[in-house]
Design a protein around this motif. Structure first.
Motif, mmCIF file in Angstrom:
data_model
loop_
_atom_site.group_PDB
_atom_site.id
_atom_site.type_symbol
_atom_site.label_atom_id
_atom_site.label_comp_id
_atom_site.label_asym_id
_atom_site.label_seq_id
_atom_site.Cartn_x
_atom_site.Cartn_y
_atom_site.Cartn_z
ATOM 1 N N ARG A 171 -0.694 -5.142 -9.376
ATOM 2 C CA ARG A 171 -0.893 -3.691 -9.201
ATOM 3 C C ARG A 171 -2.095 -3.492 -8.285
ATOM 4 O O ARG A 171 -3.173 -4.010 -8.526
ATOM 5 N N LYS A 172 -1.870 -2.762 -7.222
ATOM 6 C CA LYS A 172 -2.926 -2.566 -6.226
ATOM 7 C C LYS A 172 -3.542 -1.182 -6.413
ATOM 8 O O LYS A 172 -2.815 -0.185 -6.448
ATOM 9 N N GLN A 173 -4.855 -1.150 -6.531
ATOM 10 C CA GLN A 173 -5.560 0.126 -6.669
ATOM 11 C C GLN A 173 -6.341 0.413 -5.379
ATOM 12 O O GLN A 173 -6.642 -0.516 -4.660
ATOM 13 N N PRO A 174 -6.682 1.617 -5.039
ATOM 14 C CA PRO A 174 -6.503 2.837 -5.830
ATOM 15 C C PRO A 174 -5.122 3.491 -5.670
ATOM 16 O O PRO A 174 -4.818 4.464 -6.325
ATOM 17 N N ASN A 178 -2.305 2.527 -6.652
ATOM 18 C CA ASN A 178 -1.435 2.292 -7.803
ATOM 19 C C ASN A 178 -0.034 1.815 -7.375
ATOM 20 O O ASN A 178 0.967 2.230 -7.935
ATOM 21 N N LEU A 179 -0.007 0.925 -6.364
ATOM 22 C CA LEU A 179 1.277 0.424 -5.879
ATOM 23 C C LEU A 179 1.436 -1.048 -6.240
ATOM 24 O O LEU A 179 0.462 -1.765 -6.450
ATOM 25 N N LEU A 180 2.690 -1.488 -6.288
ATOM 26 C CA LEU A 180 2.972 -2.885 -6.583
ATOM 27 C C LEU A 180 2.981 -3.686 -5.288
ATOM 28 O O LEU A 180 3.773 -3.417 -4.389
ATOM 29 N N ALA A 181 2.072 -4.662 -5.212
ATOM 30 C CA ALA A 181 2.003 -5.501 -4.019
ATOM 31 C C ALA A 181 2.436 -6.918 -4.371
ATOM 32 O O ALA A 181 2.248 -7.383 -5.495
ATOM 33 N N ARG A 182 3.027 -7.600 -3.378
ATOM 34 C CA ARG A 182 3.465 -8.988 -3.587
ATOM 35 C C ARG A 182 2.372 -9.919 -3.088
ATOM 36 O O ARG A 182 1.994 -9.857 -1.916
ATOM 37 N N VAL A 183 1.881 -10.761 -3.985
ATOM 38 C CA VAL A 183 0.791 -11.670 -3.616
ATOM 39 C C VAL A 183 1.164 -13.089 -4.031
ATOM 40 O O VAL A 183 1.453 -13.341 -5.202
#
Ligand SMILES: [Zn+2]
Length: 412
Positions: free
Chosen positions: A246-249, A251-256
């Motif tokens: 979960r990427k803030q601020p 609030n998106l879903l990122a692929r890592v």
């Protein structure tokens, strides 16, 4: 006279193992391939056989899609739609979707998550020789924690006893595999995709119980930790492999890509799918240049590249891709399995032959059908499709299937 034999003349018979043509003729008998070779030599051996003359078309094995949800409706909020429909409506819809897939060239379909009632209804229909359905492999309801992803489909399972009972029930109900939800999902209200579900011990418990029953296990897996848990616990097919955080601020879903967790599995040859065509169409207008992307769409486009990178990193480790579209979820349509192959070629750099191999030979292996489906050689099921252009040169030829044969029966 050789009654009961059908001989097919084609422009070429595509061999997914070599990426070349292997003759131009096939003899089919009792739903199986009797012979593959050169039509001109073959025809004299079968006087009086029925002839299917496709001299301008290429024949290849029917496609195998290892991950769909036949009772779901594309373009809807799945949970809300599911709860609104009766079980008769859901079964009717699942039947229609399976037919749609067969008509588009998918001769074997694995449903990885429908309600137990729909799975049972489909199984009964599929047993009839004149069902007009593709070969069906059904997991029934996935094993999921209470309030977990897809828990709305039926009864959830938390404890060891509940999990063992769930595996047993599925075996008794005639399910072909076990699906387990090891992280949250995007289509269940309240579920968080970046959160892990069952711990490794419980995944292992399920996998071992399933394997004792000779059932393969496929896991819905959206995080790197869940991936590691599946690999350690002996899961057979890893689904999605999203590596979400979960990427803030925003609030998106990122692929890592988590180097430490993922790269331990160098040399592992397990089968996996990603599902590039899932939600592909939400960016249609942007892709077609009809408007410029909004900030969130720019993020999604970036994530598509990350998804392709993850796919190629998994391949470099040794894992082998199969085709699964997650049809029914998001804007993922049942007649578009071909799009997944096209994206593997265009976005990930696979050769056409590698994409077709994933959709045939590897797909058959995932379903325990090696030696039976995925190739057009002697003794294999006569599941085949024809297209007008050479699919080893132009993968999008598969978007327009001319003819479909399933177990020797001409469907289209
Ligand atoms: Zn799915």
């Amino acid at each position: 006279m050789t009654p009961g034999v059908t001989v097919i003349r084609a422009k070429g018979i595509c061999d997914p193992d070599t990426g070349a043509m292997a003759g131009n003729g096939l003899a089919v008998e009792e739903g199986k391939i009797r012979e593959r070779g050169w039509f001109e030599e073959m025809i004299s051996r079968y006087p009086g056989a029925e002839l299917l003359d496709y001299p301008d078309e290429y024949v290849l094995p029917g496609l195998i899609n290892t991950h769909v949800h036949l009772e779901f409706t594309p373009d809807t909020e799945i949970c809300r739609m599911f709860c609104r429909e009766t079980k008769e409506e859901r079964l009717e819809k699942a039947f229609r979707h399976a037919r749609e897939m067969l008509f588009s060239g998918v001769t074997t379909v694995r449903d990885l998550g429908s309600s137990m009632e729909t799975a049972e209804g489909l199984r009964k229909m599929g047993q009839r020789s004149d069902s007009g359905l593709p070969g069906l492999h059904l997991s029934g309801m996935p094993l999921t924690e209470k309030e977990g992803h897809l828990a709305f489909l039926g009864e959830a399972a938390d404890s060891r006893e509940e999990l063992l009972l769930a595996v047993k029930q599925r075996k008794e109900a005639g399910c072909d595999c076990i699906k387990i939800i090891v992280s949250g999902g995007q289509n269940t209200p309240g579920s968080l995709p970046e959160r892990d579900a069952y711990d490794r011990e419980r995944i292992r418990l399920v996998t071992e119980a399933a394997h004792r029953e000779k059932l393969p296990v496929a896991a819905h897996c959206l995080t790197a930790t869940a991936f590691m848990n599946c690999m350690e616990a002996g899961v057979d097919n890893i689904e999605h492999c999203s590596c979400f955080v979960r990427k803030q601020p925003e609030n998106l879903l990122a692929r890592v890509w988590d180097q430490e967790k993922m790269e331990k599995y160098q040399g592992d040859e397990r089968l996996f799918m990603i599902g590039f065509s899932n939600n592909y169409h939400r960016l249609d207008e942007v892709r077609e240049g009809r408007r410029s992307p909004a900030w969130q769409e720019r993020f999604w486009l970036e994530q598509e590249k990350r998804e392709a990178e993850i796919f190629n990193r998994l391949r470099r480790l040794g894992l082998r891709p199969v085709i699964g579209t997650d049809g029914g979820c998001g804007q993922t349509y049942f007649h578009e399995t071909w799009l997944e192959l096209a994206l593997l070629v265009e976005r990930c750099g696979l050769s056409e032959q590698e994409a077709i191999w994933a959709a045939t030979v590897a797909g058959a292996e995932a379903l325990g059908l090696s030696g039976k489906a995925g190739r057009l050689t002697e003794g294999y099921d006569a599941d085949l499709i024809t297209v007008r252009e050479n699919p080893f040169r132009q993968i999008r030829a598969l978007a327009k299937v001319e003819h479909v044969m399933r177990a020797g029966e001409v469907i289209r």
